[in-house]
Design a protein around this motif. Sequence first.
Motif, PDB file in Angstrom:
ATOM      1  N   SER A  80       0.849  -1.195   0.000  1.00 25.09           N
ATOM      2  CA  SER A  80       0.000   0.000   0.000  1.00 25.09           C
ATOM      3  C   SER A  80       0.882   1.242   0.000  1.00 25.09           C
ATOM      4  O   SER A  80       2.098   1.147   0.256  1.00 25.09           O
ATOM      5  CB  SER A  80      -0.901   0.032   1.247  1.00 25.09           C
ATOM      6  N   GLY A  81       0.266   2.377  -0.250  1.00 28.00           N
ATOM      7  CA  GLY A  81       1.006   3.631  -0.148  1.00 28.00           C
ATOM      8  C   GLY A  81       1.478   3.866   1.271  1.00 28.00           C
ATOM      9  O   GLY A  81       2.585   4.362   1.506  1.00 28.00           O
ATOM     10  N   GLN A  82       0.637   3.499   2.223  1.00 28.83           N
ATOM     11  CA  GLN A  82       1.006   3.659   3.636  1.00 28.83           C
ATOM     12  C   GLN A  82       2.257   2.853   3.963  1.00 28.83           C
ATOM     13  O   GLN A  82       3.152   3.329   4.666  1.00 28.83           O
ATOM     14  CB  GLN A  82      -0.157   3.211   4.534  1.00 28.83           C
ATOM     15  N   TYR A 106      -1.884  13.966   3.066  1.00 31.50           N
ATOM     16  CA  TYR A 106      -2.941  12.960   3.123  1.00 31.50           C
ATOM     17  C   TYR A 106      -3.223  12.571   4.585  1.00 31.50           C
ATOM     18  O   TYR A 106      -2.283  12.381   5.370  1.00 31.50           O
ATOM     19  CB  TYR A 106      -2.477  11.759   2.296  1.00 31.50           C
ATOM     20  N   THR A 109      -1.436   9.549   6.090  1.00 30.23           N
ATOM     21  CA  THR A 109      -0.011   9.785   6.338  1.00 30.23           C
ATOM     22  C   THR A 109       0.159  10.654   7.581  1.00 30.23           C
ATOM     23  O   THR A 109       1.057  10.420   8.397  1.00 30.23           O
ATOM     24  CB  THR A 109       0.647  10.458   5.120  1.00 30.23           C
ATOM     25  N   GLU A 150       4.117  16.492  -0.055  1.00 28.89           N
ATOM     26  CA  GLU A 150       3.403  15.940  -1.212  1.00 28.89           C
ATOM     27  C   GLU A 150       3.439  16.943  -2.363  1.00 28.89           C
ATOM     28  O   GLU A 150       3.245  18.135  -2.137  1.00 28.89           O
ATOM     29  CB  GLU A 150       1.941  15.648  -0.841  1.00 28.89           C
ATOM     30  N   ASN A 154      -3.032  16.264  -0.663  1.00 28.70           N
ATOM     31  CA  ASN A 154      -4.378  15.698  -0.668  1.00 28.70           C
ATOM     32  C   ASN A 154      -4.983  15.876   0.713  1.00 28.70           C
ATOM     33  O   ASN A 154      -4.504  15.266   1.656  1.00 28.70           O
ATOM     34  CB  ASN A 154      -4.271  14.202  -1.030  1.00 28.70           C
ATOM     35  N   ASP A 179       5.968  12.587  -1.747  1.00 32.08           N
ATOM     36  CA  ASP A 179       4.848  11.746  -2.158  1.00 32.08           C
ATOM     37  C   ASP A 179       4.285  12.353  -3.444  1.00 32.08           C
ATOM     38  O   ASP A 179       3.709  13.442  -3.433  1.00 32.08           O
ATOM     39  CB  ASP A 179       3.796  11.736  -1.039  1.00 32.08           C
ATOM     40  N   THR A 181       1.983  11.025  -5.493  1.00 34.23           N
ATOM     41  CA  THR A 181       0.779  10.287  -5.881  1.00 34.23           C
ATOM     42  C   THR A 181      -0.144  11.081  -6.804  1.00 34.23           C
ATOM     43  O   THR A 181      -0.589  10.576  -7.829  1.00 34.23           O
ATOM     44  CB  THR A 181      -0.008   9.874  -4.609  1.00 34.23           C
ATOM     45  N   SER A 201       1.261   6.205  -3.646  1.00 36.43           N
ATOM     46  CA  SER A 201       0.185   5.256  -3.496  1.00 36.43           C
ATOM     47  C   SER A 201      -0.176   4.869  -4.925  1.00 36.43           C
ATOM     48  O   SER A 201      -0.768   5.666  -5.657  1.00 36.43           O
ATOM     49  CB  SER A 201      -1.009   5.912  -2.793  1.00 36.43           C
ATOM     50  N   THR A 203      -2.283   2.872  -5.716  1.00 39.64           N
ATOM     51  CA  THR A 203      -3.737   2.687  -5.678  1.00 39.64           C
ATOM     52  C   THR A 203      -4.459   3.723  -6.530  1.00 39.64           C
ATOM     53  O   THR A 203      -5.579   3.489  -6.977  1.00 39.64           O
ATOM     54  CB  THR A 203      -4.203   2.871  -4.211  1.00 39.64           C
ATOM     55  N   LYS A 204      -3.837   4.859  -6.720  1.00 39.44           N
ATOM     56  CA  LYS A 204      -4.504   5.987  -7.359  1.00 39.44           C
ATOM     57  C   LYS A 204      -4.254   5.972  -8.863  1.00 39.44           C
ATOM     58  O   LYS A 204      -4.626   5.034  -9.524  1.00 39.44           O
ATOM     59  CB  LYS A 204      -4.031   7.290  -6.696  1.00 39.44           C
ATOM     60  N   GLY A 214      -1.888  -0.414  -3.480  1.00 38.34           N
ATOM     61  CA  GLY A 214      -0.448  -0.662  -3.600  1.00 38.34           C
ATOM     62  C   GLY A 214       0.355   0.607  -3.390  1.00 38.34           C
ATOM     63  O   GLY A 214      -0.194   1.712  -3.349  1.00 38.34           O
ATOM     64  N   ILE A 366      -9.749   8.402  -4.788  1.00 37.35           N
ATOM     65  CA  ILE A 366      -9.534   9.450  -5.772  1.00 37.35           C
ATOM     66  C   ILE A 366      -8.761   8.823  -6.919  1.00 37.35           C
ATOM     67  O   ILE A 366      -8.244   7.713  -6.794  1.00 37.35           O
ATOM     68  CB  ILE A 366      -8.684  10.615  -5.211  1.00 37.35           C
TER      69      ILE A 366
HETATM   70  C1  LIG Z   1      -4.100   7.357  -0.835  1.00 39.70           C
HETATM   71  C2  LIG Z   1      -2.875   8.092  -0.518  1.00 39.70           C
HETATM   72  C3  LIG Z   1      -1.895   7.533   0.304  1.00 39.70           C
HETATM   73  C4  LIG Z   1      -2.062   6.204   0.972  1.00 39.70           C
HETATM   74  O1  LIG Z   1      -2.014   5.179   0.054  1.00 39.70           O
HETATM   75  P1  LIG Z   1      -2.758   3.765   0.230  1.00 39.70           P
HETATM   76  O2  LIG Z   1      -2.411   3.073  -1.027  1.00 39.70           O
HETATM   77  O3  LIG Z   1      -4.213   4.036   0.402  1.00 39.70           O
HETATM   78  O4  LIG Z   1      -2.166   3.130   1.441  1.00 39.70           O
HETATM   79  C5  LIG Z   1      -0.736   8.263   0.519  1.00 39.70           C
HETATM   80  N1  LIG Z   1      -0.563   9.480  -0.036  1.00 39.70           N
HETATM   81  C6  LIG Z   1      -1.501  10.042  -0.818  1.00 39.70           C
HETATM   82  C7  LIG Z   1      -1.251  11.398  -1.396  1.00 39.70           C
HETATM   83  C8  LIG Z   1      -2.693   9.378  -1.092  1.00 39.70           C
HETATM   84  O5  LIG Z   1      -3.612   9.966  -1.859  1.00 39.70           O
END
Ligand SMILES: *Cc1c(COP(=O)(O)O)cnc(C)c1O
Length: 422
Positions: A80-82, A106, A109, A150, A154, A179, A181, A201, A203-204, A214, A366
């Motif tokens: 995950s991003g975390q 975020y 974070t 960042e 976010n 970050d 993302t 992240s 995931t986005k 991820g 998002i």
């Molecule tokens: C969603 C997000 C994260 C966390 O990522 P996950 O994949 O949900 O663990 C970290 N930083 C930013 C800017 C995000 O938008």
Amino acid sequence: MKIDTKCVQAGYEPKNGEPRVLPLYQSTTYYYETPEQLAHLFDSPKCGHIYSRISNPTVAAFEEKITALEGGIGAMACSSGQAATLFTVLTVANAGDNIISFSTIYGGTFNLFAVTLKKFGIETRFVTPETPDSEIEKLIDAKTKLIFGETIANPAMTVLDFERCSALAEKHGVLFVVDNTLATPVLVRPLSLGADVVVHSTTKYLDGHAACVGGVIVDGGKFKFLGNPRYQDFYTPDESYHGVVYTEEGGAAAFILKARMQYMRDIGAIMAPFNAYLTNLGTETLHLRMARHSENGLLAAKTLKAHRNVEFVLYPGLEGDKNHALAKKYFSGGYSGMVVFGIKGGRENAVKFIKNLKLFKQVTHIADARSCVLHPASTTHRQLSAEQLAAAGITDGMVRLSCGIEAGEDIAADIISALDNI
Ligand SMILES: *Cc1c(COP(=O)(O)O)cnc(C)c1O
């Protein structure tokens, strides 16, 4: 090659007769003929795969794609991003150390830094984009291990002042972590702007289809750990790993090697091969999607700005936005798809607006292909106190839109109709 070509092609190069598409290696283990071969890999883990908690060929190809996109020298994909952010911090900071972070980040974070890292004995010293350099410098001491921000925060929508942060980090010999993302390497490449390490992240936008959670860490490879008294762990033997010295074994890629061999080995928050396969597929169209996300983001921002029920709009691509000058300096090809605005009438009208929307669906997400909406104060940032909310730049009537890649006309029409009908 151009970033567009790298999105499509980087990371996987088939040999004669091999699959053209990156294969999914759904295997935990790797076969070696002799004990000597395996023993050699334990000494030099870069030379092959041992076990999928440490590395896997599908995941490695995805890591190479992101490395190429960000212009780094190595990457590690995480669950995950975390996890990516946590591993980044742990790779440099031990109990008793501290980090400096912008509070406009975020919510997850922020909580990781403010609450969970504290339990690990790592203190976070928060600053805002308005904190003067002289105040930030007072917070930097011998135990400060990184500066974190960042690219676009976010959901505060502030743009990171790369020049300022990298100058501060360089002056004090502290690692600068970004970050990226929300911008993605298609719009901004932090490593070329002075950052030392980039986290995402995935995931986005990288996945882009809301299919996989991820994260990924990218090592820029330029930071000088060797001889820097803050980072003795990098150039003294690691007894937990038969005396490896990371700056010797990893060379310029010491950071990502240490992250993998200490923290991924021990904690194991690895990206699953199937998630790497899907996220890699998503990243192949990242350049096309970011263009449309950005186009729709700007259209949504202008549509909101012109509406009587809107109090303010935060979008770095809007002329007159507080962050527009910084964004113009660092972004190319657009300003991404996230737009934040304040609605007249506060929380009550924010709720009505969200209920009125048809195309934008309310999800805790998002940055995927589908347009979505969220009310941060009552959801993602619910755990924050009033002061913390203010420090994170969040107000009661604030709504976060993530513009997808649908037709701009439909996005604008949905926003206008939902605002008209409050
Ligand atoms: C969603 C997000 C994260 C966390 O990522 P996950 O994949 O949900 O663990 C970290 N930083 C930013 C800017 C995000 O938008």
